[in-house]
Design a protein around this motif. Structure first.
Motif, PDB file in Angstrom:
ATOM      1  N   GLY A 139       0.789  -1.217   0.000  1.00  0.00           N
ATOM      2  CA  GLY A 139       0.000   0.000   0.000  1.00  0.00           C
ATOM      3  C   GLY A 139       0.825   1.272   0.000  1.00  0.00           C
ATOM      4  O   GLY A 139       0.344   2.332   0.421  1.00  0.00           O
ATOM      5  N   ARG A 140       2.062   1.196  -0.468  1.00  0.00           N
ATOM      6  CA  ARG A 140       2.960   2.357  -0.490  1.00  0.00           C
ATOM      7  C   ARG A 140       3.486   2.554  -1.914  1.00  0.00           C
ATOM      8  O   ARG A 140       4.686   2.522  -2.159  1.00  0.00           O
ATOM      9  CB  ARG A 140       4.130   2.163   0.479  1.00  0.00           C
ATOM     10  N   ARG A 141       2.615   2.754  -2.837  1.00  0.00           N
ATOM     11  CA  ARG A 141       3.009   2.869  -4.247  1.00  0.00           C
ATOM     12  C   ARG A 141       3.944   4.047  -4.467  1.00  0.00           C
ATOM     13  O   ARG A 141       3.853   5.067  -3.798  1.00  0.00           O
ATOM     14  CB  ARG A 141       1.773   3.034  -5.134  1.00  0.00           C
ATOM     15  N   TYR A 142       4.829   3.883  -5.443  1.00  0.00           N
ATOM     16  CA  TYR A 142       5.688   4.992  -5.859  1.00  0.00           C
ATOM     17  C   TYR A 142       4.882   5.945  -6.729  1.00  0.00           C
ATOM     18  O   TYR A 142       3.937   5.545  -7.407  1.00  0.00           O
ATOM     19  CB  TYR A 142       6.902   4.469  -6.631  1.00  0.00           C
ATOM     20  N   ASP A 143       5.297   7.204  -6.700  1.00  0.00           N
ATOM     21  CA  ASP A 143       4.636   8.217  -7.510  1.00  0.00           C
ATOM     22  C   ASP A 143       5.368   8.444  -8.833  1.00  0.00           C
ATOM     23  O   ASP A 143       4.738   8.617  -9.872  1.00  0.00           O
ATOM     24  CB  ASP A 143       4.561   9.546  -6.753  1.00  0.00           C
ATOM     25  N   VAL A 144       6.701   8.473  -8.773  1.00  0.00           N
ATOM     26  CA  VAL A 144       7.499   8.793  -9.953  1.00  0.00           C
ATOM     27  C   VAL A 144       8.657   7.815 -10.087  1.00  0.00           C
ATOM     28  O   VAL A 144       9.330   7.476  -9.101  1.00  0.00           O
ATOM     29  CB  VAL A 144       8.056  10.237  -9.886  1.00  0.00           C
ATOM     30  N   LEU A 145       8.886   7.382 -11.309  1.00  0.00           N
ATOM     31  CA  LEU A 145      10.004   6.507 -11.651  1.00  0.00           C
ATOM     32  C   LEU A 145      10.986   7.313 -12.490  1.00  0.00           C
ATOM     33  O   LEU A 145      10.609   7.864 -13.524  1.00  0.00           O
ATOM     34  CB  LEU A 145       9.475   5.316 -12.446  1.00  0.00           C
ATOM     35  N   LEU A 146      12.246   7.403 -12.062  1.00  0.00           N
ATOM     36  CA  LEU A 146      13.298   8.052 -12.843  1.00  0.00           C
ATOM     37  C   LEU A 146      14.149   6.949 -13.450  1.00  0.00           C
ATOM     38  O   LEU A 146      14.849   6.233 -12.729  1.00  0.00           O
ATOM     39  CB  LEU A 146      14.147   8.969 -11.962  1.00  0.00           C
ATOM     40  N   VAL A 147      14.091   6.784 -14.759  1.00  0.00           N
ATOM     41  CA  VAL A 147      14.695   5.630 -15.423  1.00  0.00           C
ATOM     42  C   VAL A 147      15.831   6.048 -16.348  1.00  0.00           C
ATOM     43  O   VAL A 147      15.680   6.945 -17.183  1.00  0.00           O
ATOM     44  CB  VAL A 147      13.633   4.874 -16.260  1.00  0.00           C
ATOM     45  N   ASP A 148      16.957   5.360 -16.230  1.00  0.00           N
ATOM     46  CA  ASP A 148      18.089   5.568 -17.128  1.00  0.00           C
ATOM     47  C   ASP A 148      17.699   5.111 -18.534  1.00  0.00           C
ATOM     48  O   ASP A 148      17.275   3.968 -18.726  1.00  0.00           O
ATOM     49  CB  ASP A 148      19.286   4.768 -16.611  1.00  0.00           C
ATOM     50  N   ALA A 149      17.855   5.986 -19.522  1.00  0.00           N
ATOM     51  CA  ALA A 149      17.512   5.634 -20.904  1.00  0.00           C
ATOM     52  C   ALA A 149      18.339   4.465 -21.411  1.00  0.00           C
ATOM     53  O   ALA A 149      17.884   3.681 -22.245  1.00  0.00           O
ATOM     54  CB  ALA A 149      17.701   6.843 -21.818  1.00  0.00           C
ATOM     55  N   ASP A 150      19.565   4.332 -20.917  1.00  0.00           N
ATOM     56  CA  ASP A 150      20.466   3.281 -21.392  1.00  0.00           C
ATOM     57  C   ASP A 150      20.542   2.111 -20.419  1.00  0.00           C
ATOM     58  O   ASP A 150      21.545   1.400 -20.354  1.00  0.00           O
ATOM     59  CB  ASP A 150      21.866   3.859 -21.617  1.00  0.00           C
TER      60      ASP A 150
END
Length: 255
Positions: A51-62
């Motif tokens: 019940g603690r979902r993340y709001d934002v994912l910062l993902v490396d393009a590579d």
């Protein structure tokens, strides 16, 4: 105070930890880091289960996977630590599994084609890795308001890529519509990876008849190989035949 939960996904540990530490200094940000696509998926699933979902994912393009410029792989839903999930495929997988999570792709360089692919996969932003912390925070908060963020220098290139993709998709759809119902069924079998014999058994046709249908499909689509036909079919939104379902067409009624 409403806190923002951020997950940084980058296989360069020093960068991931440095970025996480910088973001954690913000009073309204809780940040965690993952070093691979499979690890990120496990973090997301575990957080959702608690019940603690993340709001934002910062993902490396590579992030792992194919080399820069390659078409993203099919989204991977799970895997071990050694598995490879490229950044854009991870975005697509998360978009499907947890659509409320906003994804932002972090890139070393401007690349209109890959930025367009990221947006098509469900990303809400494309940001340079060397941007300022204040800029990144602006993007994070912006995507939570359903904004889309791109560097100004990429806008024209991304629009051209998206327009071209739409044009190719429209042309592909037109070609697929030229097929007969039986030929479309054969094409769906091809998308599913079935060979001539398997298609014949599934559709209750002779291998010779299936061969003729496949040749007709290639001719009408204007391609010279099954792989090219499958690629065009996917662009047109044609999915694979349901291998778990029962066949209801018998006796070559649509042939």
């Amino acid at each position: 105070m409403v806190r923002i939960r951020v997950l940084v996904v980058d296989d360069h540990r020093i960068f991931a930890e440095s970025l996480a530490a910088a973001l954690a200094a913000e009073p309204d940000v809780d940040v965690f880091a993952a070093g691979s696509g499979p690890a990120a998926l496990r973090c997301l699933e575990r957080a959702a289960g608690e019940g603690r979902r993340y709001d934002v994912l910062l993902v490396d393009a590579d992030l792992g996977g194919p080399p820069p410029g390659a078409r993203p792989a099919v989204p991977v839903r799970d895997g071990n630590e050694e598995g490879l999930v490229d950044g854009i495929s991870l975005v697509a997988g998360v978009r499907t599994a947890q659509p409320a999570v906003r994804s932002v792709v972090l890139a070393d360089r401007d690349d209109p084609r890959r930025a367009a692919l990221a947006l098509q996969a469900g990303a809400s932003g494309w940001v340079a890795k060397d941007c300022s912390l204040s800029r990144l925070l602006t993007v994070i908060r912006g995507v939570l308001r359903d904004e889309t963020h791109l560097p100004p220098a990429l806008l024209t290139g991304v629009l051209k890529e998206l327009t071209a993709a739409r044009r190719h998709r429209t042309e592909s759809e037109r070609l697929v519509e030229s097929l007969t119902p039986r030929e479309r069924e054969v094409l769906r079998c091809m998308v599913a990876g079935l060979g001539r014999k398997a298609v014949a058994e599934r559709l209750f046709l002779s291998p010779h008849t299936v061969r003729t249908h496949m040749q007709n499909v290639l001719g009408k689509l204007g391609v010279h190989s099954t792989l090219a036909a499958v690629a065009l079919a996917r662009r047109a939104g044609v999915g694979p035949v349901d291998l778990a379902g029962d066949v209801v067409e018998r006796g070559g009624q649509l042939a």
